[in-house]
Design a protein around this motif. Structure first.
Motif, PDB file in Angstrom:
ATOM      1  N   ALA A  60      10.522   6.901   4.392  1.00 11.51           N
ATOM      2  CA  ALA A  60      10.962   7.505   5.649  1.00 11.51           C
ATOM      3  C   ALA A  60      12.127   6.724   6.255  1.00 11.51           C
ATOM      4  CB  ALA A  60       9.796   7.570   6.637  1.00 11.51           C
ATOM      5  N   ASP A  61      12.082   5.403   6.116  1.00 12.99           N
ATOM      6  CA  ASP A  61      13.170   4.557   6.613  1.00 12.99           C
ATOM      7  C   ASP A  61      14.482   4.927   5.920  1.00 12.99           C
ATOM      8  OD1 ASP A  61      14.117   2.469   8.240  1.00 12.99           O
ATOM      9  OD2 ASP A  61      13.830   0.976   6.667  1.00 12.99           O
ATOM     10  N   VAL A  62      14.426   5.107   4.604  1.00 16.07           N
ATOM     11  CA  VAL A  62      15.613   5.475   3.838  1.00 16.07           C
ATOM     12  C   VAL A  62      16.071   6.891   4.197  1.00 16.07           C
ATOM     13  CG1 VAL A  62      16.490   5.935   1.510  1.00 16.07           C
ATOM     14  CG2 VAL A  62      15.094   3.897   1.950  1.00 16.07           C
ATOM     15  N   GLY A  76       0.787  -1.224   0.000  1.00 15.58           N
ATOM     16  CA  GLY A  76       0.000   0.000   0.000  1.00 15.58           C
ATOM     17  C   GLY A  76       0.821   1.278   0.000  1.00 15.58           C
ATOM     18  N   THR A  77       0.118   2.394  -0.178  1.00 15.80           N
ATOM     19  CA  THR A  77       0.765   3.705  -0.175  1.00 15.80           C
ATOM     20  C   THR A  77       1.379   4.007   1.188  1.00 15.80           C
ATOM     21  OG1 THR A  77      -0.826   4.485  -1.830  1.00 15.80           O
ATOM     22  CG2 THR A  77       0.402   6.163  -0.595  1.00 15.80           C
ATOM     23  N   ARG A  78       0.699   3.595   2.243  1.00 21.65           N
ATOM     24  CA  ARG A  78       1.226   3.824   3.597  1.00 21.65           C
ATOM     25  C   ARG A  78       2.565   3.105   3.773  1.00 21.65           C
ATOM     26  NH1 ARG A  78       0.191   1.370   8.781  1.00 21.65           N
ATOM     27  NH2 ARG A  78       0.291   2.891  10.487  1.00 21.65           N
ATOM     28  N   GLY A  79       2.647   1.866   3.263  1.00 22.60           N
ATOM     29  CA  GLY A  79       3.902   1.140   3.343  1.00 22.60           C
ATOM     30  C   GLY A  79       5.008   1.822   2.569  1.00 22.60           C
ATOM     31  N   LEU A  80       4.673   2.377   1.397  1.00 22.93           N
ATOM     32  CA  LEU A  80       5.670   3.102   0.620  1.00 22.93           C
ATOM     33  C   LEU A  80       6.161   4.335   1.373  1.00 22.93           C
ATOM     34  CD1 LEU A  80       4.146   2.922  -2.969  1.00 22.93           C
ATOM     35  CD2 LEU A  80       6.316   1.919  -2.239  1.00 22.93           C
ATOM     36  N   ARG A  81       5.238   5.047   2.016  1.00 23.49           N
ATOM     37  CA  ARG A  81       5.639   6.237   2.793  1.00 23.49           C
ATOM     38  C   ARG A  81       6.587   5.845   3.912  1.00 23.49           C
ATOM     39  NH1 ARG A  81       0.073   7.840   2.609  1.00 23.49           N
ATOM     40  NH2 ARG A  81      -0.139   7.261   4.809  1.00 23.49           N
ATOM     41  N   HIS A  82       6.276   4.748   4.603  1.00 26.26           N
ATOM     42  CA  HIS A  82       7.138   4.300   5.697  1.00 26.26           C
ATOM     43  C   HIS A  82       8.502   3.861   5.182  1.00 26.26           C
ATOM     44  CE1 HIS A  82       3.578   3.332   8.630  1.00 26.26           C
ATOM     45  NE2 HIS A  82       3.766   4.623   8.440  1.00 26.26           N
ATOM     46  N   ALA A  83       8.524   3.188   4.029  1.00 29.30           N
ATOM     47  CA  ALA A  83       9.789   2.743   3.458  1.00 29.30           C
ATOM     48  C   ALA A  83      10.666   3.937   3.072  1.00 29.30           C
ATOM     49  CB  ALA A  83       9.531   1.851   2.240  1.00 29.30           C
TER      50      ALA A  83
END
Length: 221
Positions: free
Chosen positions: A64-66, A55-62
């Motif tokens: 942010a992780d980077v 999902g888009t939320r997972g992409l945002r978190h990924a």
């Protein structure tokens, strides 16, 4: 978390250790579906989804992780999702992230020359390929890209437990530039590791170094 917390400080410590020893520090980008609240990735037929970003939320978190790791000075990341690779490469192109090496994970199936070529176009920096490729198949992938290929010469049991140390010279001959990777058979998974698994992780790391020395001996022969 902010830049003052202990976990962020650990990133800087790892980077300093890597620089002192001439070792690249590469972090696996999270989150990954195999550890979230869903069940498909952990089902018998859902392995292809295990390291996907959901999902888009997972992409945002990924992302942010980077971003957080980049603030600490990290510039190499393991990526297992094609969409995330495209997003990260686009952010670098726009100037929103510094130039980084995006290493395609072994979790992402890369079994043919067309996939290798696509990943290079998307911005991959190195590509993990299946640990059980024949020498001829590895040569086919090499012909499709100029990027370094990452090949497990010993893989963990969860990836089939292949041991190809004696073949390293042949793999290098057809696959170079090539990064030979050492997993380890007959050891329990400690991934993701932490203080609760440090003893097993350290012993496994030492054994991987010993295995690498054996592989280098066969390469010299």
């Amino acid at each position: 978390g902010g830049t003052d917390d202990a976990a962020f400080a650990n990133l800087g410590e790892m980077l300093a250790l890597g620089r002192d020893q001439g070792i690249e520090v590469c972090l696996f980008v999270g989150p990954k579906a195999g550890w979230d609240g869903g069940i498909l990735a952990r089902s018998p037929d859902g392995g292809a989804h295990y390291a996907a970003v959901r999902g888009t939320r997972g992409l945002r978190h990924a992302v942010a992780d980077v971003e957080r790791a980049c603030e600490a000075g990290i510039r190499a990341f393991l990526v297992a999702d094609v969409g995330l690779l495209d997003v990260l490469a686009s952010l670098v192109e726009r100037g929103d992230l510094p130039a980084c090496t995006w290493k395609v994970s072994a979790y992402l199936g890369v079994d043919n020359p067309a996939t290798v070529a696509l990943l290079e176009r998307l911005g991959a920096g190195t590509i993990n390929v299946p640990n059980d490729l024949t020498v001829a198949e590895l040569a086919e992938l090499r012909a499709a890209t100029t990027l370094p290929l990452d090949v497990y010469v010993e893989s963990p049991d969860s990836m089939g437990g292949t041991i190809r140390l004696l073949e390293l010279g042949e793999l290098v001959r057809v696959g170079a530039p090539l990064h030979a990777k050492l997993g380890l058979r007959n050891v329990g998974s400690v991934y993701p590791s932490g203080d609760h698994t440090v003893e097993v992780a350290e012993r496994a790391a030492r054994e991987k170094v010993r295995r690498a020395a054996i592989a280098l001996e066969w390469l010299a022969r």
